[in-house]
Design a protein around this motif. Structure first.
Motif, PDB file in Angstrom:
ATOM      1  N   UNK A 646       0.837  -1.200   0.000  1.00  0.00           N
ATOM      2  CA  UNK A 646       0.000   0.000   0.000  1.00  0.00           C
ATOM      3  C   UNK A 646       0.866   1.240   0.000  1.00  0.00           C
ATOM      4  N   UNK A 647       0.403   2.275  -0.706  1.00  0.00           N
ATOM      5  CA  UNK A 647       1.067   3.575  -0.737  1.00  0.00           C
ATOM      6  C   UNK A 647      -0.006   4.653  -0.641  1.00  0.00           C
ATOM      7  N   UNK A 648       0.178   5.622   0.262  1.00  0.00           N
ATOM      8  CA  UNK A 648      -0.745   6.743   0.404  1.00  0.00           C
ATOM      9  C   UNK A 648       0.058   8.038   0.473  1.00  0.00           C
ATOM     10  N   UNK A 649      -0.377   9.003  -0.343  1.00  0.00           N
ATOM     11  CA  UNK A 649       0.306  10.296  -0.439  1.00  0.00           C
ATOM     12  C   UNK A 649      -0.646  11.396   0.027  1.00  0.00           C
ATOM     13  N   UNK A 650      -0.186  12.210   0.974  1.00  0.00           N
ATOM     14  CA  UNK A 650      -0.957  13.357   1.451  1.00  0.00           C
ATOM     15  C   UNK A 650      -0.308  14.625   0.945  1.00  0.00           C
ATOM     16  N   UNK A 651      -1.068  15.402   0.178  1.00  0.00           N
ATOM     17  CA  UNK A 651      -0.599  16.674  -0.379  1.00  0.00           C
ATOM     18  C   UNK A 651      -1.421  17.788   0.263  1.00  0.00           C
ATOM     19  N   UNK A 652      -0.782  18.547   1.133  1.00  0.00           N
ATOM     20  CA  UNK A 652      -1.454  19.665   1.790  1.00  0.00           C
ATOM     21  C   UNK A 652      -1.325  20.894   0.895  1.00  0.00           C
ATOM     22  N   UNK A 653      -2.421  21.280   0.317  1.00  0.00           N
ATOM     23  CA  UNK A 653      -2.427  22.346  -0.687  1.00  0.00           C
ATOM     24  C   UNK A 653      -2.441  23.722  -0.036  1.00  0.00           C
ATOM     25  N   UNK A 654      -3.143  23.840   1.088  1.00  0.00           N
ATOM     26  CA  UNK A 654      -3.274  25.131   1.767  1.00  0.00           C
ATOM     27  C   UNK A 654      -3.332  24.897   3.271  1.00  0.00           C
ATOM     28  N   UNK A 655      -2.652  25.761   4.033  1.00  0.00           N
ATOM     29  CA  UNK A 655      -2.726  25.749   5.493  1.00  0.00           C
ATOM     30  C   UNK A 655      -2.352  27.139   5.978  1.00  0.00           C
ATOM     31  N   UNK A 656      -3.348  28.016   6.049  1.00  0.00           N
ATOM     32  CA  UNK A 656      -3.125  29.419   6.388  1.00  0.00           C
ATOM     33  C   UNK A 656      -3.973  29.816   7.589  1.00  0.00           C
ATOM     34  N   UNK A 657      -3.381  30.635   8.454  1.00  0.00           N
ATOM     35  CA  UNK A 657      -4.049  31.077   9.672  1.00  0.00           C
ATOM     36  C   UNK A 657      -4.004  32.598   9.746  1.00  0.00           C
ATOM     37  N   UNK A 658      -5.171  33.190   9.966  1.00  0.00           N
ATOM     38  CA  UNK A 658      -5.248  34.610  10.301  1.00  0.00           C
ATOM     39  C   UNK A 658      -5.499  34.686  11.796  1.00  0.00           C
ATOM     40  N   UNK A 659      -4.493  35.111  12.553  1.00  0.00           N
ATOM     41  CA  UNK A 659      -4.612  35.115  14.006  1.00  0.00           C
ATOM     42  C   UNK A 659      -5.597  36.177  14.462  1.00  0.00           C
ATOM     43  N   UNK A 660      -5.392  37.374  13.986  1.00  0.00           N
ATOM     44  CA  UNK A 660      -6.288  38.483  14.304  1.00  0.00           C
ATOM     45  C   UNK A 660      -6.410  39.387  13.084  1.00  0.00           C
ATOM     46  N   UNK A 661      -7.550  40.057  12.900  1.00  0.00           N
ATOM     47  CA  UNK A 661      -7.654  41.023  11.790  1.00  0.00           C
ATOM     48  C   UNK A 661      -6.607  42.115  11.927  1.00  0.00           C
ATOM     49  N   UNK A 662      -6.021  42.473  10.811  1.00  0.00           N
ATOM     50  CA  UNK A 662      -5.035  43.535  10.806  1.00  0.00           C
ATOM     51  C   UNK A 662      -3.601  43.073  10.876  1.00  0.00           C
ATOM     52  N   UNK A 663      -3.375  41.755  11.083  1.00  0.00           N
ATOM     53  CA  UNK A 663      -2.005  41.229  11.100  1.00  0.00           C
ATOM     54  C   UNK A 663      -1.851  40.314   9.889  1.00  0.00           C
ATOM     55  N   UNK A 664      -0.607  40.075   9.437  1.00  0.00           N
ATOM     56  CA  UNK A 664      -0.407  39.244   8.248  1.00  0.00           C
ATOM     57  C   UNK A 664      -0.923  37.814   8.448  1.00  0.00           C
ATOM     58  N   UNK A 665      -1.356  37.202   7.351  1.00  0.00           N
ATOM     59  CA  UNK A 665      -1.772  35.803   7.355  1.00  0.00           C
ATOM     60  C   UNK A 665      -0.535  34.918   7.490  1.00  0.00           C
ATOM     61  N   UNK A 666      -0.612  33.891   8.348  1.00  0.00           N
ATOM     62  CA  UNK A 666       0.499  32.961   8.532  1.00  0.00           C
ATOM     63  C   UNK A 666       0.306  31.781   7.586  1.00  0.00           C
ATOM     64  N   UNK A 667       1.256  31.587   6.682  1.00  0.00           N
ATOM     65  CA  UNK A 667       1.242  30.454   5.765  1.00  0.00           C
ATOM     66  C   UNK A 667       2.108  29.350   6.370  1.00  0.00           C
ATOM     67  N   UNK A 668       1.463  28.342   6.953  1.00  0.00           N
ATOM     68  CA  UNK A 668       2.203  27.276   7.637  1.00  0.00           C
ATOM     69  C   UNK A 668       2.952  26.381   6.681  1.00  0.00           C
ATOM     70  N   UNK A 669       2.664  26.481   5.381  1.00  0.00           N
ATOM     71  CA  UNK A 669       3.402  25.722   4.376  1.00  0.00           C
ATOM     72  C   UNK A 669       4.596  26.494   3.830  1.00  0.00           C
ATOM     73  N   UNK A 670       4.698  27.758   4.227  1.00  0.00           N
ATOM     74  CA  UNK A 670       5.753  28.593   3.653  1.00  0.00           C
ATOM     75  C   UNK A 670       6.247  29.609   4.681  1.00  0.00           C
ATOM     76  N   UNK A 671       6.999  29.110   5.683  1.00  0.00           N
ATOM     77  CA  UNK A 671       7.725  30.017   6.551  1.00  0.00           C
ATOM     78  C   UNK A 671       7.104  30.346   7.882  1.00  0.00           C
ATOM     79  N   UNK A 672       5.847  29.961   8.136  1.00  0.00           N
ATOM     80  CA  UNK A 672       5.218  30.267   9.414  1.00  0.00           C
ATOM     81  C   UNK A 672       5.065  28.995  10.238  1.00  0.00           C
ATOM     82  N   UNK A 673       4.844  29.177  11.551  1.00  0.00           N
ATOM     83  CA  UNK A 673       4.692  28.017  12.440  1.00  0.00           C
ATOM     84  C   UNK A 673       3.790  28.401  13.601  1.00  0.00           C
TER      85      UNK A 673
END
Length: 813
Positions: A646-673
């Motif tokens: 068996x082989x299973x591949x998970x591709x996470x296309x988007x994972x973004x968090x807006x913590x509060x309005x007015x601050x930048x969106x955190x892209x957990x796939x590209x530089x944020x944690x």
């Protein structure tokens, strides 16, 4: 503590011995009161090359409600080839096949037994795999028919009609780097006779501590000999299940369990005693659950109830205060959580349409939970008293629109739609709703498509709302703003200002079985989730997070981080998209040598097995379940091996968090944690391969996770988290099926297993922009154990198969 543990052991072993004796006596009495069934009446039992299965149009025994088709089905041979010892291990081995992208936080799938509800996982977690005829994995939408939410896959276990065995297992687990050992032992007794089932399971385990000084941990000042990476831990558990029919299609199950866990960890040097500061935790747990299932006038009904009690006591020693010249009293805490719930389900055909029956399910439930606690920290006493009651109602409707067999809309295959609604009232939080709908379409038999949408409100737990504020000093964290590993004062507890969140999930699923005669299944699931006001643990100390929550961070005059408030928060929005696809392939293998033990009945004798290895059937004749350990059991139940890949591949296309309005969106796939563990891996691949033949088996599981990068910002420190590839190997041998077992009868029913986890001793490598490993990301802190080896011995004691009474014997050929 030793005396207390000894008393617990004596009680548990005495209770287990009495219970096993009563189960055996009850089974023996049942055998004298009811004649054994005629061999060959049960479906789907494999005998060498002969496989007896139910007809295509006949619903197999133990199937789920309605006409839902399993995405994957594992038969007895495939389950045996996994080399596991219990249902709990079986689910771990099938983790890639059971994964779902719809749940809030992953978790265990929903469990059914013979197509019916159970009160909790404890009812089946200790079942040996030999007692399972078939395992079915079904999509999340099937959960709605049983009164659950559609956020986890459904696993249906179909058990044998007859089974009786006592299982004993012992094992030892050691890291190849040394410094620690873990020992475990299990004694289990199980009797199954149609709808009656009795099981008693006793487990004991001991894990020795692992010190920082036994690994390459750097700490200033050097207190590694006084700090544990993993604490010493002792545990005992007793689990019992009693099920029996009550007449007229009604069956009941009662489940009770007791668990004790003690752990002792070292927190550093106590300057006053030149000894280690200790943290001692003692947890006692009790559970009582029950289920009653029945049917009347074409409707199935189910009533389940659970009551749980957990008591946790923690004592944390405090260092001698040289300034005040006094010994501080240790910090202590005690928390008691009591909960109970009851749920009723009615499911059946509401009306009949040309394409089939409209299946309706109605559920009502009520629950209560209370948390009581008291803590003493730094001379201050804090009390906790939290309480919550819930009332739930749910309705589900499955409407068939087209059917290849029955009619309805013609020429489009099988088509059905689903609508569902759920309302929950929380005594401390108000009323929340969940609405959903979906469509299932099978244009041709090998193809099944599922589309669904869910809009769900979720409340914070009472602990997230009301836990008392707790201050813990000297917690090591990485400060992304300065690029330093620092020890801070951490403030934790509840946040009464939390709001309910709202999740909207869209799923598109495809299941493809292209070949009629080949067990090859392709599955793909796309999920898109938007969560508003997400309830989350406080994220890592990055510049973006500090900008969003400046009041949660305290720095000294030099800019050094000294305090972090990690109480839970609401994020404004969290968007996720992922595609998970893969395949599972399985094929039977014929053994190349006969079992070493001859069957107990002469070949061709009246009532005995035919030359090819015995009559088909789940339990054979004689009412005793399996045959003798080396006779009918070996010949009928280990007739063939299996090959699986068996082989299973998970591709996470988007994972973004807006913590509060007015601050930048955190892209957990590209530089944020959001955690100290880094961002989200965009790609993950799980690989499974296994083969078993002639009683010998091997399985190799691998997982690859793509690396991530956390950007510290213009003035912060960036970290690079490397890819991680791990492989786990399991080798097992059924000794009773080996030629040498002819001279050693004790090998009958015995199995030896060697498991090596993380074969290549891999650990994620974390480095800053200058190529240096930060102190908080030392490899031995990330993965203290590394590569481990576990050796276990398992013995299955099975009753010898007595010849059936004359009236139940087969006529001679």
């Amino acid at each position: 503590m030793i005396r207390r543990q000894g008393a617990r052991c004596a009680v548990l072993f005495a209770t287990t011995a009495i219970s096993l004796g009563l189960s055996t006596a009850a089974h023996a009495q049942a055998r004298t009161q009811a004649p054994a069934p005629e061999p060959g009446l049960d479906e789907g039992y494999e005998v060498d090359e002969l496989v007896v299965t139910a007809a295509r149009d006949v619903v197999p025994r133990g199937s789920v409600v309605g006409e839902a088709q399993p995405e994957m089905t594992f038969d007895q041979r495939e389950i045996r080839a996994l080399g596991v010892s219990s249902v709990a291990e079986l689910l771990t081995a099938l983790e890639p096949q059971l994964a779902s992208g719809r749940g809030r936080a992953g978790g265990r799938p929903i469990m059914l037994v013979n197509g019916q509800r159970i009160s909790s996982f404890r009812e089946i977690r200790d079942l040996p795999p030999e007692a399972i005829v078939r395992l079915e994995i079904l999509p999340e939408e099937v959960a709605l028919r049983y009164g659950y939410r559609a956020d986890q896959r459904v696993v249906n276990f179909v058990l044998r009609r007859r089974f009786r065995a006592i299982t004993a297992e012992a094992g030892v687990k050691l890291p190849t780097a040394g410094g620690q050992a873990a020992y475990d032992a299990t004694l289990d007794g199980l009797v199954i006779r149609d709808d009656a089932r009795q099981q008693v399971d006793l487990k004991a385990s001991l894990q020795t501590p692992l010190l920082e000084s036994e690994r390459n941990v750097v700490r200033t000042p050097d207190e590694t000999a006084f700090r544990t990476l993993l604490p010493r831990q002792e545990s005992l558990s007793l689990n019992g299940v009693y099920a029996r029919p009550l007449g007229e299609g009604v069956a009941a199950t009662l489940n009770g369990s007791l668990e004790w866990t003690d752990s002792t960890g070292r927190l550093g040097l106590n300057a006053g005693t030149r000894d280690a500061l200790r943290r001692l935790t003692d947890t006692d747990t009790a559970h009582l659950g029950g289920t009653v299932n029945g049917a009347r006038s074409g409707w199935r009904w189910s009533l389940t109830g659970n009551a749980d009690w957990t008591d946790t006591q923690t004592t944390t020693e405090v260092a001698y205060d040289p300034v005040a010249g006094v010994w501080r009293a240790p910090n202590t805490s005690r928390s008691t959580v009591t909960s109970a719930d009851v749920q009723g389900l009615v499911n059946g055909t509401l009306v009949t349409l040309p394409a089939g029956g409209v299946n309706a399910g109605f559920t009502v439930a009520a629950g209560t939970q209370r948390v009581e606690g008291e803590s003493f920290r730094s001379g201050v006493v804090r009390d906790t008293d939290l309480d919550r009651q819930t009332v739930t109602a749910q309705a589900n409707l499955d409407v068939p629109l087209a059917s290849r067999k029955r009619g309805g809309i013609g020429g489009i295959g099988d088509l059905s739609v689903n609508v569902n609604a759920n309302v929950e009232n929380y005594s401390d939080f108000g009323t929340l709703w969940t609405l959903g709908g979906g469509l299932t379409w099978s244009p041709i038999e090998p193809v099944r498509l599922i589309a669904s949408i869910t809009d769900e409100d979720g409340a914070p737990s009472i602990q997230q709302l009301g836990d008392p504020e707790t201050v813990t000093p000297n917690v090591r964290v990485f400060d992304f703003t300065t690029g330093q590993t620092v020890e801070v004062t951490q403030v934790s507890g509840g946040n009464p200002g939390l709001s309910a969140d709202n999740r909207r999930v869209v799923k598109l699923g495809l299941t493809l079985k292209p070949f009629d005669e080949t067990d090859f299944v392709i599955r793909a699931d796309y999920t898109r989730t938007r969560t508003e006001d997400e309830i989350a643990s406080f994220p890592a100390a990055t510049p973006q997070v500090e900008a969003a929550f400046p009041d949660r961070f305290v720095r000294d005059a030099a800019g050094r981080l000294v305090q972090v408030d990690v109480r839970p928060v609401n994020f404004a929005r969290h968007d996720e998209q992922q595609l998970r696809w893969g395949f599972n392939y399985s094929r039977p293998l014929k053994n190349t040598r006969p079992p070493p033990f001859a069957p107990q009945w002469p070949q061709g004798a009246p009532g005995g097995p035919p030359p090819e290895g015995g009559p088909p059937g789940e339990g054979g004749a004689g009412g005793g379940g399996f045959g003798g350990p080396g006779g009918g059991f070996a010949r009928r139940n280990f007739a063939g091996g299996n090959l699986q890949f068996a082989v299973f591949h998970t591709w996470r296309i988007e994972d973004e968090v807006l913590i509060r309005p007015g601050v930048p969106v955190l892209d957990l796939l590209d530089g944020a944690a959001l955690s100290q563990g880094g961002g989200t891996s965009r790609h993950q691949v799980d690989v499974q391969t296994g083969v078993s033949r002639n009683g010998l088996g091997a399985r190799l599981n691998g997982r690859w996770q793509e690396g991530t990068t956390v950007n510290g910002g213009p003035s912060g420190e960036s970290l690079r988290f490397s890819d991680l590839t791990t492989f786990d190997l399991r080798l097992f041998a059924d000794l009773g099926l080996q030629p040498m077992a002819r001279e050693h009868p004790w090998m009958r029913g015995a199995r030896v297993t060697l498991a090596v986890d993380n074969i290549f001793d891999e650990v994620r490598d974390v480095r800053d922009a200058g190529g240096t490993v930060p102190l908080s990301y030392q490899p031995d802190l990330i993965d203290p154990q590394g590569r481990t080896i576990r050796l276990s011995f398992r013995k299955l004691f099975l009753p010898r198969l007595a010849a059936p009474p004359p009236e139940t014997r087969r006529p001679a050929a």
